[in-house]
Write a protein that holds these residues in place. Sequence first.
Motif, PDB file in Angstrom:
ATOM      1  N   ASP A 189      29.536  30.614  46.589  1.00 13.84           N
ATOM      2  CA  ASP A 189      28.480  31.346  45.893  1.00 13.84           C
ATOM      3  C   ASP A 189      29.006  32.529  45.095  1.00 13.84           C
ATOM      4  O   ASP A 189      28.355  32.975  44.141  1.00 13.84           O
ATOM      5  N   HIS A 190      30.171  33.049  45.490  1.00 11.86           N
ATOM      6  CA  HIS A 190      30.781  34.199  44.806  1.00 11.86           C
ATOM      7  C   HIS A 190      32.244  33.859  44.493  1.00 11.86           C
ATOM      8  O   HIS A 190      33.163  34.334  45.165  1.00 11.86           O
ATOM      9  N   PRO A 191      32.478  33.024  43.485  1.00 10.02           N
ATOM     10  CA  PRO A 191      33.815  32.460  43.248  1.00 10.02           C
ATOM     11  C   PRO A 191      34.871  33.480  42.838  1.00 10.02           C
ATOM     12  O   PRO A 191      36.063  33.138  42.841  1.00 10.02           O
ATOM     13  N   ASP A 192      34.476  34.701  42.514  1.00 12.60           N
ATOM     14  CA  ASP A 192      35.463  35.721  42.172  1.00 12.60           C
ATOM     15  C   ASP A 192      36.005  36.454  43.397  1.00 12.60           C
ATOM     16  O   ASP A 192      36.918  37.271  43.282  1.00 12.60           O
ATOM     17  N   LYS A 193      35.449  36.164  44.576  1.00 13.78           N
ATOM     18  CA  LYS A 193      35.901  36.835  45.800  1.00 13.78           C
ATOM     19  C   LYS A 193      37.225  36.254  46.290  1.00 13.78           C
ATOM     20  O   LYS A 193      37.422  35.036  46.265  1.00 13.78           O
ATOM     21  N   ALA A 194      38.104  37.145  46.768  1.00 12.31           N
ATOM     22  CA  ALA A 194      39.307  36.749  47.510  1.00 12.31           C
ATOM     23  C   ALA A 194      40.174  35.744  46.755  1.00 12.31           C
ATOM     24  O   ALA A 194      40.795  34.868  47.354  1.00 12.31           O
ATOM     25  N   VAL A 195      40.237  35.880  45.443  1.00 14.47           N
ATOM     26  CA  VAL A 195      41.059  34.966  44.649  1.00 14.47           C
ATOM     27  C   VAL A 195      42.537  35.273  44.875  1.00 14.47           C
ATOM     28  O   VAL A 195      42.952  36.421  44.862  1.00 14.47           O
ATOM     29  N   ARG A 196      43.318  34.244  45.114  1.00 13.87           N
ATOM     30  CA  ARG A 196      44.742  34.322  45.422  1.00 13.87           C
ATOM     31  C   ARG A 196      44.993  35.241  46.628  1.00 13.87           C
ATOM     32  O   ARG A 196      45.943  36.012  46.663  1.00 13.87           O
ATOM     33  N   ASP A 197      44.128  35.087  47.615  1.00  8.81           N
ATOM     34  CA  ASP A 197      44.253  35.826  48.870  1.00  8.81           C
ATOM     35  C   ASP A 197      44.259  34.825  50.017  1.00  8.81           C
ATOM     36  O   ASP A 197      43.846  33.676  49.877  1.00  8.81           O
ATOM     37  N   SER A 198      44.757  35.276  51.155  1.00  9.36           N
ATOM     38  CA  SER A 198      44.797  34.471  52.376  1.00  9.36           C
ATOM     39  C   SER A 198      44.088  35.265  53.455  1.00  9.36           C
ATOM     40  O   SER A 198      44.530  36.360  53.811  1.00  9.36           O
ATOM     41  N   LEU A 199      42.991  34.726  53.968  1.00  7.70           N
ATOM     42  CA  LEU A 199      42.093  35.469  54.846  1.00  7.70           C
ATOM     43  C   LEU A 199      42.230  35.009  56.286  1.00  7.70           C
ATOM     44  O   LEU A 199      41.955  33.842  56.602  1.00  7.70           O
ATOM     45  N   GLY A 200      42.637  35.925  57.168  1.00  8.69           N
ATOM     46  CA  GLY A 200      42.523  35.679  58.597  1.00  8.69           C
ATOM     47  C   GLY A 200      41.090  35.949  59.020  1.00  8.69           C
ATOM     48  O   GLY A 200      40.482  36.930  58.575  1.00  8.69           O
ATOM     49  N   VAL A 201      40.534  35.094  59.877  1.00  5.03           N
ATOM     50  CA  VAL A 201      39.118  35.224  60.229  1.00  5.03           C
ATOM     51  C   VAL A 201      38.966  35.139  61.741  1.00  5.03           C
ATOM     52  O   VAL A 201      39.430  34.185  62.376  1.00  5.03           O
ATOM     53  N   ASN A 202      38.314  36.143  62.311  1.00  5.40           N
ATOM     54  CA  ASN A 202      38.094  36.176  63.766  1.00  5.40           C
ATOM     55  C   ASN A 202      36.731  36.771  64.068  1.00  5.40           C
ATOM     56  O   ASN A 202      36.119  37.445  63.226  1.00  5.40           O
ATOM     57  N   LYS A 203      36.263  36.531  65.280  1.00  5.11           N
ATOM     58  CA  LYS A 203      35.059  37.193  65.774  1.00  5.11           C
ATOM     59  C   LYS A 203      35.451  38.570  66.283  1.00  5.11           C
ATOM     60  O   LYS A 203      36.397  38.697  67.082  1.00  5.11           O
ATOM     61  N   PRO A 204      34.769  39.633  65.857  1.00  3.49           N
ATOM     62  CA  PRO A 204      35.110  40.970  66.345  1.00  3.49           C
ATOM     63  C   PRO A 204      35.015  41.065  67.864  1.00  3.49           C
ATOM     64  O   PRO A 204      34.162  40.422  68.491  1.00  3.49           O
TER      65      PRO A 204
END
Length: 214
Positions: A189-204
């Motif tokens: 939905d927001h294609p400009d977000k996090a471009v050429r980034d690598s996101l670690g994702v966890n539950k706080p």
Amino acid sequence: MANILILGANGQIARLAIQQLLSDGEDHHLTLFLRNASRLANLKGPRVDIIDGDAADATQLEAAMAHQDVVYANLAGHNIETQAKAVVTAMDHAQIKRLIWISTLGIYDEVPGNFGKWNHQMLDNGYLPTYAAAAKAVEDSDLDYTIIRPAWLSNEPSIDYEITHRNDTFKGTEVSRASIAALVVDLVDHPDKAVRDSLGVNKPGTDGDKPSFE
């Protein structure tokens, strides 16, 4: 509205993302690409096409990419590096730039402490090296990629996550598949977000020596 090609569409995260994409009000059109496409035949409709194909075959992938805006790759397997290279090649030929790529935690040795040691013990039997090589193939491309590195996955229905970036220490030990699907939908939905980034994702709040369900 976007035209979205979903590779590995029968995966658990992909199926959750499909549900969210079809209900989020953006009127996206989805093309589901998977082996044995009959498994998702019930989803075919005005906003959903289904293609039976091999994600390691760049020619099949390129054909599926016609008129697509975003490629979301939810792929797995011992040949994940081959699949990554095929995806990059096909996207280059089809002149598509936006890629969302699901990987795994630990590919940069970014997981600290006892959890990092445990994660290595669990995933070093060929899994981490192959997923790291696949991510490198994506990062070495000129695509507008986002790599997603989930913590250990649970089936909790709640959506609750936080993000670390490429050079950050990984946080937490677990996250729900629903949360990863929600992140995918947010990136679509927001294609400009996090471009050429690598996101670690966890539950706080899930720091520890291993996930609670292990």
